[in-house]
Design a protein around this motif. Structure first.
Motif, PDB file in Angstrom:
ATOM      1  N   ARG A 239       0.823  -1.209   0.000  1.00 36.78           N
ATOM      2  CA  ARG A 239       0.000   0.000   0.000  1.00 36.78           C
ATOM      3  C   ARG A 239       0.855   1.256   0.000  1.00 36.78           C
ATOM      4  O   ARG A 239       1.993   1.251   0.416  1.00 36.78           O
ATOM      5  CB  ARG A 239      -0.944  -0.014   1.195  1.00 36.78           C
ATOM      6  CG  ARG A 239      -2.000  -1.077   1.033  1.00 36.78           C
ATOM      7  CD  ARG A 239      -3.009  -1.070   2.137  1.00 36.78           C
ATOM      8  NE  ARG A 239      -3.946  -2.174   1.904  1.00 36.78           N
ATOM      9  CZ  ARG A 239      -4.681  -2.717   2.813  1.00 36.78           C
ATOM     10  NH1 ARG A 239      -4.629  -2.279   4.056  1.00 36.78           N
ATOM     11  NH2 ARG A 239      -5.495  -3.705   2.514  1.00 36.78           N
TER      12      ARG A 239
ATOM     13  N   ARG B 228      -4.460   2.881  -7.618  1.00 29.16           N
ATOM     14  CA  ARG B 228      -4.807   3.934  -8.573  1.00 29.16           C
ATOM     15  C   ARG B 228      -4.459   3.498  -9.999  1.00 29.16           C
ATOM     16  O   ARG B 228      -5.240   3.671 -10.925  1.00 29.16           O
ATOM     17  CB  ARG B 228      -4.092   5.229  -8.225  1.00 29.16           C
ATOM     18  CG  ARG B 228      -4.394   6.356  -9.184  1.00 29.16           C
ATOM     19  CD  ARG B 228      -3.693   7.639  -8.750  1.00 29.16           C
ATOM     20  NE  ARG B 228      -3.843   8.686  -9.723  1.00 29.16           N
ATOM     21  CZ  ARG B 228      -4.894   9.499  -9.804  1.00 29.16           C
ATOM     22  NH1 ARG B 228      -5.890   9.371  -8.967  1.00 29.16           N
ATOM     23  NH2 ARG B 228      -4.950  10.433 -10.721  1.00 29.16           N
TER      24      ARG B 228
ATOM     25  N   SER C 192      -9.857   3.726   2.967  1.00 25.03           N
ATOM     26  CA  SER C 192      -8.727   3.745   2.036  1.00 25.03           C
ATOM     27  C   SER C 192      -9.201   3.494   0.607  1.00 25.03           C
ATOM     28  O   SER C 192      -8.773   4.175  -0.329  1.00 25.03           O
ATOM     29  CB  SER C 192      -7.690   2.693   2.422  1.00 25.03           C
ATOM     30  OG  SER C 192      -7.163   2.970   3.692  1.00 25.03           O
TER      31      SER C 192
ATOM     32  N   ALA D 102      -9.265   6.084  -2.633  1.00 21.66           N
ATOM     33  CA  ALA D 102      -8.635   5.728  -3.910  1.00 21.66           C
ATOM     34  C   ALA D 102      -9.619   5.909  -5.057  1.00 21.66           C
ATOM     35  O   ALA D 102      -9.270   6.453  -6.105  1.00 21.66           O
ATOM     36  CB  ALA D 102      -8.120   4.291  -3.867  1.00 21.66           C
TER      37      ALA D 102
ATOM     38  N   ARG E 292     -10.200   9.536  -5.822  1.00 21.85           N
ATOM     39  CA  ARG E 292      -9.076  10.106  -6.574  1.00 21.85           C
ATOM     40  C   ARG E 292      -9.172   9.764  -8.061  1.00 21.85           C
ATOM     41  O   ARG E 292      -8.627  10.474  -8.906  1.00 21.85           O
ATOM     42  CB  ARG E 292      -7.740   9.627  -5.996  1.00 21.85           C
ATOM     43  CG  ARG E 292      -7.363  10.325  -4.702  1.00 21.85           C
ATOM     44  CD  ARG E 292      -5.919  10.046  -4.299  1.00 21.85           C
ATOM     45  NE  ARG E 292      -5.658   8.649  -4.008  1.00 21.85           N
ATOM     46  CZ  ARG E 292      -5.830   8.071  -2.813  1.00 21.85           C
ATOM     47  NH1 ARG E 292      -6.276   8.778  -1.792  1.00 21.85           N
ATOM     48  NH2 ARG E 292      -5.547   6.800  -2.641  1.00 21.85           N
TER      49      ARG E 292
END
Length: 76
Positions: free
Chosen positions: A11, A17, A44, A48, A51
């Motif tokens: 990670r 991504r 998390s 992601a 994003r």
């Protein structure tokens, strides 16, 4: 898209991504859209996906309980 997981030791390197971005781009190119399901207790993953430009949309599921004997030759 389902089952995308990053091993804890890997990670923070942008792997999610890169991989998820590639898959989402391919799906949008081919089908015009992409969707996924993520648990609310996975910040998390949510970060992601955000994003990548995805937005959260509430989703509810229903569970149907199987009826005993339905569809069974052994039921009397």
């Amino acid at each position: 898209m389902a089952g995308a997981v990053t091993h804890p030791a890997a990670r923070g390197r942008g792997l999610a991504r890169a991989v998820c971005g590639f898959v989402v781009d391919a799906l949008v190119h081919r089908h015009g859209r992409a969707a996924l399901i993520v648990h609310d207790d996975n910040p998390s993953a949510i970060a992601a996906y955000e994003r990548l430009g995805m937005t959260k949309r509430p989703f509810r599921s229903a569970h149907i309980l199987a009826q005993r004997g339905r569809g069974s030759a052994a039921a009397s």
